[in-house]
Design a protein around this motif. Sequence first.
Motif, PDB file in Angstrom:
ATOM      1  N   ALA A   1       9.916   3.795  13.292  1.00 50.90           N
ATOM      2  CA  ALA A   1      10.142   5.035  12.538  1.00 50.90           C
ATOM      3  C   ALA A   1      10.197   4.812  11.057  1.00 50.90           C
ATOM      4  CB  ALA A   1      11.206   5.798  13.048  1.00 50.90           C
ATOM      5  N   THR A   2      10.675   3.803  10.659  1.00 46.50           N
ATOM      6  CA  THR A   2      10.895   3.627   9.266  1.00 46.50           C
ATOM      7  C   THR A   2       9.762   2.907   8.670  1.00 46.50           C
ATOM      8  OG1 THR A   2      11.781   1.293   9.549  1.00 46.50           O
ATOM      9  CG2 THR A   2      13.256   3.152   9.040  1.00 46.50           C
ATOM     10  N   GLN A   3       8.545   2.434   9.294  1.00 45.27           N
ATOM     11  CA  GLN A   3       7.404   2.106   9.058  1.00 45.27           C
ATOM     12  C   GLN A   3       6.055   3.075   8.928  1.00 45.27           C
ATOM     13  OE1 GLN A   3       7.039  -1.268   7.707  1.00 45.27           O
ATOM     14  NE2 GLN A   3       9.430  -0.882   7.786  1.00 45.27           N
TER      15      GLN A   3
ATOM     16  N   ILE B   1       0.797  -1.280  -0.093  1.00 44.81           N
ATOM     17  CA  ILE B   1      -0.067  -0.029  -0.077  1.00 44.81           C
ATOM     18  C   ILE B   1       0.769   1.284   0.149  1.00 44.81           C
ATOM     19  CG2 ILE B   1      -2.196   1.057   0.985  1.00 44.81           C
ATOM     20  CD1 ILE B   1      -2.338  -1.413   2.849  1.00 44.81           C
ATOM     21  N   GLN B   2       0.548   2.104  -0.916  1.00 44.55           N
ATOM     22  CA  GLN B   2       1.454   3.552  -1.056  1.00 44.55           C
ATOM     23  C   GLN B   2       0.005   4.547  -1.246  1.00 44.55           C
ATOM     24  OE1 GLN B   2       3.830   2.655  -4.414  1.00 44.55           O
ATOM     25  NE2 GLN B   2       5.392   2.293  -3.024  1.00 44.55           N
ATOM     26  N   VAL B   3       0.419   5.868  -0.687  1.00 44.95           N
ATOM     27  CA  VAL B   3      -0.371   6.784  -1.007  1.00 44.95           C
ATOM     28  C   VAL B   3      -0.201   7.533  -2.267  1.00 44.95           C
ATOM     29  CG1 VAL B   3      -1.177   9.280  -0.036  1.00 44.95           C
ATOM     30  CG2 VAL B   3      -0.483   7.141   1.790  1.00 44.95           C
ATOM     31  N   GLY B   4      -1.103   7.790  -2.969  1.00 45.79           N
ATOM     32  CA  GLY B   4      -1.186   8.271  -4.460  1.00 45.79           C
ATOM     33  C   GLY B   4      -1.191   9.596  -4.313  1.00 45.79           C
ATOM     34  N   ASP B   5      -0.958  10.278  -5.316  1.00 47.25           N
ATOM     35  CA  ASP B   5      -0.858  11.830  -5.433  1.00 47.25           C
ATOM     36  C   ASP B   5      -2.224  12.385  -5.193  1.00 47.25           C
ATOM     37  OD1 ASP B   5       1.769  11.545  -6.542  1.00 47.25           O
ATOM     38  OD2 ASP B   5       0.992  11.886  -8.582  1.00 47.25           O
ATOM     39  N   GLY B   6      -3.253  11.800  -5.246  1.00 46.45           N
ATOM     40  CA  GLY B   6      -4.437  12.360  -4.803  1.00 46.45           C
ATOM     41  C   GLY B   6      -4.834  11.989  -3.519  1.00 46.45           C
ATOM     42  N   GLY B   7      -4.095  11.615  -2.646  1.00 44.29           N
ATOM     43  CA  GLY B   7      -4.212  11.170  -1.069  1.00 44.29           C
ATOM     44  C   GLY B   7      -5.228   9.963  -0.829  1.00 44.29           C
ATOM     45  N   GLU B   8      -5.080   8.905  -2.218  1.00 43.51           N
ATOM     46  CA  GLU B   8      -5.785   7.872  -1.838  1.00 43.51           C
ATOM     47  C   GLU B   8      -4.954   6.880  -1.741  1.00 43.51           C
ATOM     48  OE1 GLU B   8      -9.872   6.279  -3.782  1.00 43.51           O
ATOM     49  OE2 GLU B   8      -8.143   5.879  -5.328  1.00 43.51           O
TER      50      GLU B   8
ATOM     51  N   PRO C   1       4.409   5.867   7.045  1.00 43.54           N
ATOM     52  CA  PRO C   1       3.040   5.594   7.433  1.00 43.54           C
ATOM     53  C   PRO C   1       2.507   4.127   7.084  1.00 43.54           C
ATOM     54  CG  PRO C   1       2.824   6.677   5.187  1.00 43.54           C
ATOM     55  CD  PRO C   1       4.350   6.554   5.451  1.00 43.54           C
ATOM     56  N   THR C   2       3.405   3.155   6.653  1.00 45.79           N
ATOM     57  CA  THR C   2       3.037   2.093   6.414  1.00 45.79           C
ATOM     58  C   THR C   2       2.142   1.213   7.285  1.00 45.79           C
ATOM     59  OG1 THR C   2       5.041   1.573   4.962  1.00 45.79           O
ATOM     60  CG2 THR C   2       3.909  -0.525   5.646  1.00 45.79           C
ATOM     61  N   ARG C   3       2.484   1.280   8.432  1.00 46.31           N
ATOM     62  CA  ARG C   3       1.792   0.779   9.693  1.00 46.31           C
ATOM     63  C   ARG C   3       0.398   1.256   9.579  1.00 46.31           C
ATOM     64  NH1 ARG C   3       0.700  -3.548  12.424  1.00 46.31           N
ATOM     65  NH2 ARG C   3       0.224  -3.206  14.651  1.00 46.31           N
ATOM     66  N   TRP C   4       0.105   2.519   9.460  1.00 45.37           N
ATOM     67  CA  TRP C   4      -1.084   3.459   9.474  1.00 45.37           C
ATOM     68  C   TRP C   4      -1.921   2.579   8.404  1.00 45.37           C
ATOM     69  CZ3 TRP C   4       1.246   8.622  10.152  1.00 45.37           C
ATOM     70  CH2 TRP C   4       1.968   8.886  11.343  1.00 45.37           C
ATOM     71  N   LEU C   5      -1.467   2.550   7.319  1.00 45.13           N
ATOM     72  CA  LEU C   5      -2.215   1.958   6.057  1.00 45.13           C
ATOM     73  C   LEU C   5      -2.535   0.685   6.203  1.00 45.13           C
ATOM     74  CD1 LEU C   5       0.092   3.634   3.524  1.00 45.13           C
ATOM     75  CD2 LEU C   5      -1.965   4.170   3.909  1.00 45.13           C
ATOM     76  N   ASP C   6      -1.447  -0.084   6.817  1.00 42.61           N
ATOM     77  CA  ASP C   6      -1.963  -1.748   6.970  1.00 42.61           C
ATOM     78  C   ASP C   6      -3.079  -1.614   8.057  1.00 42.61           C
ATOM     79  OD1 ASP C   6       0.045  -2.706   5.596  1.00 42.61           O
ATOM     80  OD2 ASP C   6       1.470  -2.836   7.204  1.00 42.61           O
ATOM     81  N   GLN C   7      -3.235  -0.861   8.836  1.00 45.10           N
ATOM     82  CA  GLN C   7      -4.297  -0.780   9.985  1.00 45.10           C
ATOM     83  C   GLN C   7      -5.682  -0.199   9.562  1.00 45.10           C
ATOM     84  OE1 GLN C   7      -2.622   0.780  13.558  1.00 45.10           O
ATOM     85  NE2 GLN C   7      -1.851  -1.099  14.123  1.00 45.10           N
ATOM     86  N   GLY C   8      -5.568   0.329   8.263  1.00 46.38           N
ATOM     87  CA  GLY C   8      -6.678   0.948   7.769  1.00 46.38           C
ATOM     88  C   GLY C   8      -6.878   2.297   8.382  1.00 46.38           C
TER      89      GLY C   8
ATOM     90  N   VAL D   1       5.504   6.469  18.638  1.00 44.87           N
ATOM     91  CA  VAL D   1       4.160   6.180  19.375  1.00 44.87           C
ATOM     92  C   VAL D   1       3.225   6.926  18.804  1.00 44.87           C
ATOM     93  CG1 VAL D   1       2.915   6.118  21.621  1.00 44.87           C
ATOM     94  CG2 VAL D   1       5.519   5.865  21.493  1.00 44.87           C
ATOM     95  N   TYR D   2       2.037   6.502  18.422  1.00 45.58           N
ATOM     96  CA  TYR D   2       1.210   7.439  17.514  1.00 45.58           C
ATOM     97  C   TYR D   2      -0.549   7.104  18.092  1.00 45.58           C
ATOM     98  CZ  TYR D   2       0.108   2.692  15.407  1.00 45.58           C
ATOM     99  OH  TYR D   2      -0.136   1.464  15.028  1.00 45.58           O
TER     100      TYR D   2
END
Length: 277
Positions: free
Chosen positions: A127-129, A13-20, A131-138, A112-113
Motif C-alpha cells: 500500500a505504501t508503494q 519518479i514523482q507526479v508533478g503539479d501538471g500531472g506529468e 503510485p510508485t509501482r504504477w510509475l515504475d511500470q509506465g 491489488v490493482y
Amino acid sequence: MGTFEGQLSKLQIQVGDGGEAQYSLVLDDQPVVTLNPHVGEPIRLSYQGQIQCQHCGRATKKSYSQGFCYPCFISLAQCDRCMMAPETCHFHQGTCRDEQWAQQVCFRDHIVYLANSSGVKVGITRATQVPTRWLDQGASQALAIARTANRRLAGLLEDTLRQCLADKTNWRALLKGEAAEVDLLAVLAEVRDTLQQPLQALQDQYPDELHWLLESVWQVAYPVQQYPTKVVSHNFDKTPEVSGRLLGMKGQYLILDTGVINLRKFSAYRVAVSVGT
C-alpha cells in the motif's frame, strides 16, 4: 550540465503539479539530476566495469535480481521466488528465509490493482508503494481494486484474476507509444462478474483480510518527445557505453534516439553519466 559518477539505482519518479511524471537520475542513493528539462539533449552513460551488491556491498561480476550478488540472491528473503509469485508464500510452512523481514514487508497491507501500460494487467504492491509501482511500470492509468492484509492473500487474488487478465507488461508495446485509454471500472465490473464464484470463495475464506475498494482511476502523462518505431534495447554487459539524444522517459526506461535502456535492470552498476553536453 556536467558529469556524474556513482552506483546506479532505479529512476526516481514523482507526479508533478501538471500531472506529468517527473524523473530524477539516482546515483549512490541520491538524485543527482532532474531529467525532464533535458529531454531533447545529448546523454551518455558509461559503465565503469564495477558492480557492487546493493545489500552487502560485495563486488560481483554479475548482478542477480536487479542488483544483488549470488550469495545474497540465494539467501535473502527479498530475492526468494515468492516475491515474484506471492501466492507461493511459504511463511506458514516455517521455511521463510527471514521471518523478521517478512513481518515488516509481507505482513503489511497490499493493494491489488489494474494498470494500463501496454494494455490492461493485474498486479499487486504494498500500500505504501502506490503510485510508485504504477510509475515504475509506465502505467498511464491505474485503479486500486482491493486491499489485503498481507502479500500472500494479494497474490491469491491476483492469481484468481489472472484467469481473465494478463499480469505482465509488453515492454516493447510500452515503448512504442501511449496506451489507448481504457475504462478500467468497466473492465473490473466485467471481470468480477465472470469470476464471481472463485472471487466469492476467496472472500468467504478471508472475510476480515480482503476488502474491495471503490476508487477513482489514477492517470499520468510521461515526458516523451518521440517514441521509437522500432525498439532496440541497450545492455551495459554487451555495450558499456550508451549515448544518444534523450527522447523521453517512461517506466524505468530512458528512450534515446539510438535505443532504450531499462535502468532498473542495471541497479548496482557503477556508471558515469553526462547530460546535456
